[in-house]
Design an enzyme around this catalytic site. Structure first.
Site, PDB file in Angstrom:
ATOM      1  N   SER A  84     -21.381 -18.638 -24.699  1.00 43.27           N
ATOM      2  CA  SER A  84     -20.287 -19.359 -25.343  1.00 43.27           C
ATOM      3  C   SER A  84     -19.326 -19.911 -24.283  1.00 43.27           C
ATOM      4  O   SER A  84     -19.715 -20.725 -23.470  1.00 43.27           O
ATOM      5  CB  SER A  84     -19.570 -18.445 -26.345  1.00 43.27           C
ATOM      6  N   LYS A  87      -1.477 -28.261 -42.369  1.00 46.50           N
ATOM      7  CA  LYS A  87      -0.836 -27.381 -41.396  1.00 46.50           C
ATOM      8  C   LYS A  87      -1.492 -26.000 -41.416  1.00 46.50           C
ATOM      9  O   LYS A  87      -1.627 -25.346 -40.388  1.00 46.50           O
ATOM     10  CB  LYS A  87       0.669 -27.261 -41.713  1.00 46.50           C
TER      11      LYS A  87
END
Length: 340
Positions: A168, A220
Site C-alpha cells: 500500500s 462536508k
C-alpha cells in the site's frame, strides 16, 4: 485452609494494586509521548568501516600469524591503488532506513535525512532506501513518496530495497526507485485504498439518545460514526475512495510505466518472486546483499536523523518498565493453585 484463603486474597490485592500502578504509569508515558520531543541531530556513520572491522576480526580469529602477516603486506600494497580507484570511478552510497507506521510520522525524519544527502551528494553518488511498511494514511505516505522523488529530481540514482514488506503506502514509496529490490518472501503490492468505521446509530436510538451533526456544504460529512448513514452518503464516500485509488494507480504507472496497472492494482499483495514476475520489482535481493556487492569498492554511509526523548518520556517509560517487571515477579511467586 483459612490461611491459604487469606494468603491468596492478599496476593490478589497486591497484583491488583501493581496492575493499577502499571496502568497509571503507562498513561503518564502515553501523555509524555505526545509532548514535543527534543531537538534531533544528524548521524552519519561509515558502514564500510563497520564491515571492515568485522572482516578484520574474523580474519584474526581464523587465520594464523603467518597468513595474517602475508595478508597485511598485500593489503598495504593495494591500499593506495584502491583509494585512487574509488576517488576516480566510484561514488559513495548513502543508506537511509525507513520503517513506517500507520500515521507515517517517520516522514519527518525522512525529510531531514533526504535533505542531508542532497546537501552533500555528488552526481556519481547513489542513495539506497530500505523500506519496511505495510502502509497507512494517504497524505502521510504521499509526502514520504514525494521525499524520495526529491532524490530522483536531483539526478541521483535511487535504489529501494524491501526486506520484509512494502505494501500500500509502502509500495507507493518503493515504486519511485530507479531500481527496486525485494527479498524472496517480502510482501509487495496492495495497490488499493481502504476505509472503515463503526456506526453506533442503532445503539443510540435503542437507548433514546439523539445525535445531532450540523454541516455547511452538501458533502462536508458523507458517513458518520453516530448519525444515521444514507445510501447517498455511502455512494459519495465510495466515489472518494475510487478517486484516491485512481491517483494511486496513476502514481505507480508514472514511476513504473511497464506495469500492467489494471492487473496489479486490485488491492492484492504478492511475495517477492511473484512480484518479480509481475514487474512490481526489478530483482530478488536483500539490502544486505546489495550493500555487500558494493563493498569494498565504494564508500558506504548510513544517514540517520535521530530525535532524543525528552525527560518525561524517559521517566515514564522507565517507571512503566520497572513496574511491569515487579508485577511479573509477584505473579511468578504465586502458588500453582492460585495461578489456575
Amino acid at each position: 485452609m483459612e490461611f491459604l484463603y487469606e494468603y491468596g486474597l492478599f496476593l490478589a490485592k497486591a497484583v491488583t494494586l501493581v496492575a493499577a500502578f502499571v496502568l497509571v504509569l503507562a498513561a503518564i508515558a502515553g501523555i509524555a509521548s505526545k509532548q514535543k520531543q527534543g531537538k534531533g541531530h544528524l548521524e552519519i556513520t561509515s558502514i564500510s568501516d563497520q564491515l571492515k572491522d568485522i572482516t578484520d576480526y574474523a580474519r584474526q580469529v581464523i587465520l594464523d600469524k603467518a597468513s595474517l602477516k602475508k595478508l597485511a603486506k598485500s593489503q598495504k600494497q593495494q591500499q593506495k591503488q584502491t583509494k585512487a580507484e574509488k576517488d576516480n570511478q566510484s561514488g559513495r552510497l548513502y543508506v537511509i532506513d525507513f520503517k513506517g507506521s500507520m500515521d507515517a510520522h517517520e516522514v519527518e525524519r525522512l525529510r531531514e535525512e533526504v535533505t542531508a544527502v542532497l546537501c552533500i551528494a555528488e552526481k556519481q553518488d547513489e542513495v539506497l532506501v530500505k523500506i519496511e511498511s505495510g502502509g497507512g494514511v494517504v497524505h502521510g505516505y504521499g509526502l514520504a513518496a514525494a521525499q524520495l522523488k526529491r532524490i530522483k529530481d536531483k539526478g541521483l540514482p535511487l535504489t529501494v530495497a524491501v526486506d520484509k514488506v512494502a505494501a500500500s503506502g509502502g509500495y507507493m514509496m518503493a515504486c519511485v526507485a530507479d531500481k527496486l529490490l525485494a527479498s524472496q518472501f517480502a510482501i509487495i503490492g496492495s495497490i488499493g485504498v481502504l476505509a472503515q468505521l463503526p456506526n453506533f446509530h442503532k445503539l443510540l436510538k435503542k437507548n433514546d439518545i439523539e445525535f445531532e451533526q450540523h454541516t455547511a456544504g452538501e458533502y462536508k460529512r458523507t458517513l458518520t460514526v453516530f448519525g444515521e448513514n444514507t445510501d447517498e452518503g455511502r455512494e459519495k464516500f465510495q466515489q472518494e475512495l475510487e478517486a484516491v485509488h485512481d491517483m494511486f494507480k496513476n502514481w505507480v504507472s508514472e514511476n513504473r510505466s511497464e506495469l500492467d496497472i489494471e492487473k496489479v492494482a486490485t488491492g492484492e499483495y504478492w511475495y517477492g518472486s511473484q512480484a518479480l514476475a509481475l514487474g512490481l520489482i526489478d530483482k530478488i535481493s536483500t539490502s544486505d546483499d546489495y550493500i555487500m556487492s558494493l563493498f569494498p569498492d565504494r564508500d558506504i554511509f548510513s544517514v540517520k536523523y535521530a530525535v532524543k526523548k525528552n525527560v518525561a518520556e524517559k521517566l515514564g517509560m522507565s517507571f512503566a518498565q520497572g513496574a511491569e517487571r515487579a508485577l511479573m515477579r509477584v505473579v511468578n511467586t504465586l502458588p500453582a493453585w492460585f495461578k489456575r
